[in-house]
Design a protein around this motif. Structure first.
Motif, PDB file in Angstrom:
ATOM      1  N   GLY A  73      34.501  44.800  32.420  1.00  0.00           N
ATOM      2  CA  GLY A  73      35.954  44.743  32.462  1.00  0.00           C
ATOM      3  C   GLY A  73      36.515  45.035  33.838  1.00  0.00           C
ATOM      4  O   GLY A  73      37.483  44.391  34.278  1.00  0.00           O
ATOM      5  N   ILE A 230      40.438  51.981  31.198  1.00  0.00           N
ATOM      6  CA  ILE A 230      41.349  51.677  30.090  1.00  0.00           C
ATOM      7  C   ILE A 230      42.796  51.668  30.572  1.00  0.00           C
ATOM      8  O   ILE A 230      43.589  50.790  30.216  1.00  0.00           O
ATOM      9  CB  ILE A 230      41.150  52.689  28.948  1.00  0.00           C
ATOM     10  N   ILE A 233      44.188  48.509  32.603  1.00  0.00           N
ATOM     11  CA  ILE A 233      44.572  47.266  31.919  1.00  0.00           C
ATOM     12  C   ILE A 233      46.092  47.158  31.801  1.00  0.00           C
ATOM     13  O   ILE A 233      46.689  46.191  32.299  1.00  0.00           O
ATOM     14  CB  ILE A 233      43.895  47.163  30.540  1.00  0.00           C
ATOM     15  N   ALA A 322      40.202  41.974  28.795  1.00  0.00           N
ATOM     16  CA  ALA A 322      39.734  43.181  28.114  1.00  0.00           C
ATOM     17  C   ALA A 322      39.050  42.812  26.800  1.00  0.00           C
ATOM     18  O   ALA A 322      37.999  43.376  26.444  1.00  0.00           O
ATOM     19  CB  ALA A 322      40.902  44.125  27.859  1.00  0.00           C
TER      20      ALA A 322
END
Length: 428
Positions: A73, A230, A233, A322
């Motif tokens: 990612g 996380i 994103i 993602a």
């Protein structure tokens, strides 16, 4: 009863298609995404209940999937910045390699904080080299990216032989251990302490246990780089789609000549985007070093290329990439956790394709609907007749998933219009 009509003479009210349909499809993209996630969870629950493979939705599988998805990612997110500015970044793999070496060396010297800084900086240097070649000298983007991949592998080997001399604990193919462990975090009450999600997961209830397993895997044992990945994103979405900086950057990837005529510093924006791209890929390399505790040669394992595939699958959007990284991470985690659980994926594919067939039939697209039914039948036949897949196929599952997803998603993709084009002021 009358309906107000706009000045143009056309009514702005969409005709009702029934209370249930309006409830399911109304509310915009966010509502549709929620229903899609719930639908996927239901299909996973049905698959788990029929096959008996608890690994499909267990917290351990989800935790492993998250760990495997983070470097992919981050590489994909790095590619997003570069390609939205019009620069194709095939060199993500090389920037990941530079990040792993920088994290290994700086972590050996100054601990985990130094590893984050060292890996990010070395990845950014790789991005800077790519920007110099493509933006300043007009080198073909693919050629420059391939050159960086080759150069990075040679440079880190040379640096290892130069720095990790006898007595340091390292060698030509690996670094000494990183000093200190980075902190980790679990959500209180839900995933640690009382561990309510763990109790619910072990209850064996349909759907609720599966939901608890997924949430527990995504909220326990989160490292500092995982949390940062996380958060990046939504941050990237806000930066690229809700700020003037993001608008200027994206304009460079759509129509750089028009952006230049409006006063956007195109060359500078491309440089910034590609350096950010390298830094994010380098951060993915930092994560790999944290997992292993040291730098090892060949540690990236082609994750930069899979990250590029996740970016394309995600249609050059943060949420989409993602989802792509999560898909590849899950398929990799499942084949590591259980060989028989990989067979259960055939049933999962069959159920999903039945849903695709129904959707295409409702839209009166008969050829895709029939094709989906045929493939679903083959997948179901495979699930019913195969007990265990050969090792080679199990190991190849993540790469096979990559190929299938890209082939299925290729019809709806829209890359930035000027992506990969060499821009020269006054020539366009």
């Amino acid at each position: 009863m009358t309906t107000a009509t706009p000045a143009g003479g056309s009514t702005a009210t969409r005709p009702s298609r029934g209370p249930l349909t309006d409830r399911l499809t109304g509310g915009g993209r966010g509502t549709r995404i929620v229903w899609l996630v719930l639908g996927l969870l239901f299909v996973f629950s049905v698959t788990r209940a029929i096959s008996g493979e608890e690994a499909l939705t267990s917290s351990s599988t989800m935790r492993a999937a998250l760990l495997l998805a983070v470097p992919i990612g981050l590489a994909a997110l790095g590619g997003l910045y570069a390609e939205r500015a019009g620069v194709v970044n095939i060199g993500l793999e090389g920037m990941l390699i530079l990040g792993t070496w920088g994290a290994g060396w700086a972590g050996w010297q100054w601990g985990w904080v130094g590893a984050i800084i060292g890996g990010t900086v070395l990845g950014a240097i790789g991005g800077l080299l790519h920007a110099i070649a493509t933006v300043t000298f007009g080198v073909d983007h693919v050629i420059s990216g391939v050159a960086i991949n080759i150069l990075a592998a040679g440079v880190v080997r040379f640096l290892s032989e130069l720095v990790y001399t006898e007595g340091t604990g390292g060698g030509p193919t690996q670094s000494p251990s990183v000093g200190g462990d980075p902190p980790s975090f679990s959500v209180p009450v839900l995933s640690s302490g009382p561990d309510l999600l763990g109790d619910l997961e072990n209850s064996g209830w349909f759907l609720l246990s599966d939901l608890a397993g997924v949430l527990r895997g995504l909220t326990s044992g989160l490292g500092v780089v995982t949390l940062l990945a996380i958060l990046l994103i939504p941050i990237s979405y806000v930066v690229l789609w809700r700020t003037a900086f993001g608008l200027r950057l994206r304009s460079c990837g759509e129509n750089p000549a028009a952006a230049d005529s409006l006063g956007v510093p195109v060359y500078r924006m491309k440089y910034i985007a590609v350096i950010i791209s390298g830094a994010l890929a380098g951060l993915g390399g930092v994560f790999l070093v944290f997992v292993a505790g040291i730098y090892r040669e060949g540690q990236t394992g082609g994750r930069g290329f899979i990250g590029l595939a996740a970016l394309i699958f995600g249609n050059w959007r943060p949420g989409g990439l993602a989802a792509g990284a999560g898909l590849f991470g899950f398929s990799d985690a499942l084949q590591l956790r259980s060989r028989t659980a990989v067979v259960a994926l055939l049933l999962l594919v069959a159920l999903l394709l039945v849903g695709v067939a129904v959707y295409q039939a409702v839209r009166r697209r008969w050829v895709p609907a029939v094709l989906a039914v045929v493939v679903a039948a083959l997948a179901l036949a495979g699930f019913l007749t195969v007990d265990e897949l050969p090792d080679g196929i199990v190991f190849f599952t993540p790469h096979l998933t990559t190929l299938l997803v890209l082939s299925l998603a290729s019809q709806r993709l829209r890359m930035p219009k000027a992506d990969g084009l060499v821009y020269r002021r006054g020539e366009h």
